[in-house]
Design a protein around this motif. Structure first.
Motif, mmCIF file in Angstrom:
data_model
loop_
_atom_site.group_PDB
_atom_site.id
_atom_site.type_symbol
_atom_site.label_atom_id
_atom_site.label_comp_id
_atom_site.label_asym_id
_atom_site.label_seq_id
_atom_site.Cartn_x
_atom_site.Cartn_y
_atom_site.Cartn_z
ATOM 1 N N ASP A 25 -0.111 4.889 4.991
ATOM 2 C CA ASP A 25 0.849 4.737 4.143
ATOM 3 C C ASP A 25 1.208 3.352 3.686
ATOM 4 N N PHE A 26 0.567 2.793 2.681
ATOM 5 C CA PHE A 26 0.514 1.530 2.678
ATOM 6 C C PHE A 26 1.876 1.066 1.944
ATOM 7 N N GLU A 27 2.611 2.035 1.382
ATOM 8 C CA GLU A 27 4.033 1.779 0.914
ATOM 9 C C GLU A 27 4.804 1.426 1.913
ATOM 10 N N ARG A 28 4.603 2.015 3.253
ATOM 11 C CA ARG A 28 5.527 1.971 4.295
ATOM 12 C C ARG A 28 4.908 1.079 5.548
ATOM 13 N N TYR A 29 3.693 0.654 5.452
ATOM 14 C CA TYR A 29 2.714 -0.083 6.418
ATOM 15 C C TYR A 29 3.371 -1.527 6.464
ATOM 16 N N VAL A 30 4.085 -1.963 7.298
ATOM 17 C CA VAL A 30 4.772 -3.374 7.312
ATOM 18 C C VAL A 30 4.047 -4.356 7.056
ATOM 19 N N PRO A 31 2.694 -4.800 7.694
ATOM 20 C CA PRO A 31 1.957 -6.003 7.125
ATOM 21 C C PRO A 31 1.629 -5.598 5.677
ATOM 22 N N THR A 32 1.243 -4.560 5.219
ATOM 23 C CA THR A 32 0.922 -4.680 3.566
ATOM 24 C C THR A 32 2.308 -4.947 2.915
ATOM 25 N N VAL A 33 3.409 -4.286 3.184
ATOM 26 C CA VAL A 33 4.650 -4.588 2.390
ATOM 27 C C VAL A 33 5.019 -5.809 2.359
ATOM 28 N N VAL A 34 5.019 -6.659 3.602
ATOM 29 C CA VAL A 34 5.239 -8.244 3.786
ATOM 30 C C VAL A 34 4.013 -8.904 2.774
ATOM 31 N N SER A 35 2.824 -8.406 3.004
ATOM 32 C CA SER A 35 1.886 -9.229 2.236
ATOM 33 C C SER A 35 2.025 -9.087 0.571
ATOM 34 N N ARG A 36 2.384 -7.969 0.061
ATOM 35 C CA ARG A 36 2.602 -7.614 -1.141
ATOM 36 C C ARG A 36 3.579 -8.470 -1.599
#
Length: 189
Positions: A25-36
């Protein structure tokens, strides 16, 4: 026997593999959240500095680093500022050409390092941007409390310190946070 050992350690720890019906869940996956968040902050700052002051975000990072730390070596600017060496070197040349910084040889340095300093024009540019930078920061953090902001900063620093552990098998504690969701059952090939 050795190949089996490598195969076991190559993926997720035993017992933590997601079933086929799960997906990240890319809305809750920390690396993706930080990257975004990082990408959006950079894009906003890039436009702001270019349109408002005719400088790049990297130019501003260098100017603000020198204003905060005083005269510094290029090495300190890119290492302490977490910046790319080649990009800093190019930016420094441009800032010298525009009279925003000066670079002098450090006679005391055994490694023949140079010292980068703001000129009067560079200090004026920093001072001109300063108040608006603070206002932009206040707008960003909005109605977050001081405690929430400090918790975010602590969390970001904690995660940064754990990046090196992402590829290592470590003893617990492992987080029980689950960044997955049910997978879309429709095959869209």
């Amino acid at each position: 026997m050795e190949q089996t050992k490598k195969t076991k350690s190559a993926g997720a720890p035993q017992g933590l593999r997601a079933p086929a019906s799960q997906a990240i869940d890319f809305e809750r996956y920390v690396p993706t959240v930080v990257s975004r968040l990082s990408v959006k902050l950079r894009a906003s700052a890039k436009v702001y500095f270019q349109e408002s002051y005719g400088i790049t975000l990297l130019d501003w990072r260098i100017i603000s680093f020198l204003a905060a730390d005083g005269p510094s070596s290029a090495y300190d600017i890119w290492t302490l500022g977490s910046l790319e060496k080649a990009a800093v070197s190019r930016a420094l040349r441009g800032l010298v050409d525009r009279g925003i910084i000066v670079i002098r040889n450090d006679r005391k340095s055994a490694r023949r390092r140079s010292v980068v300093s703001l000129t009067k024009a560079g200090r004026r540019l920093h001072d001109l941007t300063f108040d608006e930078i603070i206002v932009r920061h206040q707008r960003l953090v909005g109605d977050l409390t001081r405690e929430q902001i400090e918790t975010f900063i602590w969390t970001a620093q904690h995660l940064e310190g754990r990046i090196a552990l992402m590829d290592k098998e470590i003893d617990p504690p492992l987080s029980d946070y689950d960044p997955t969701k049910a997978a879309d059952p429709i095959d869209r090939k």
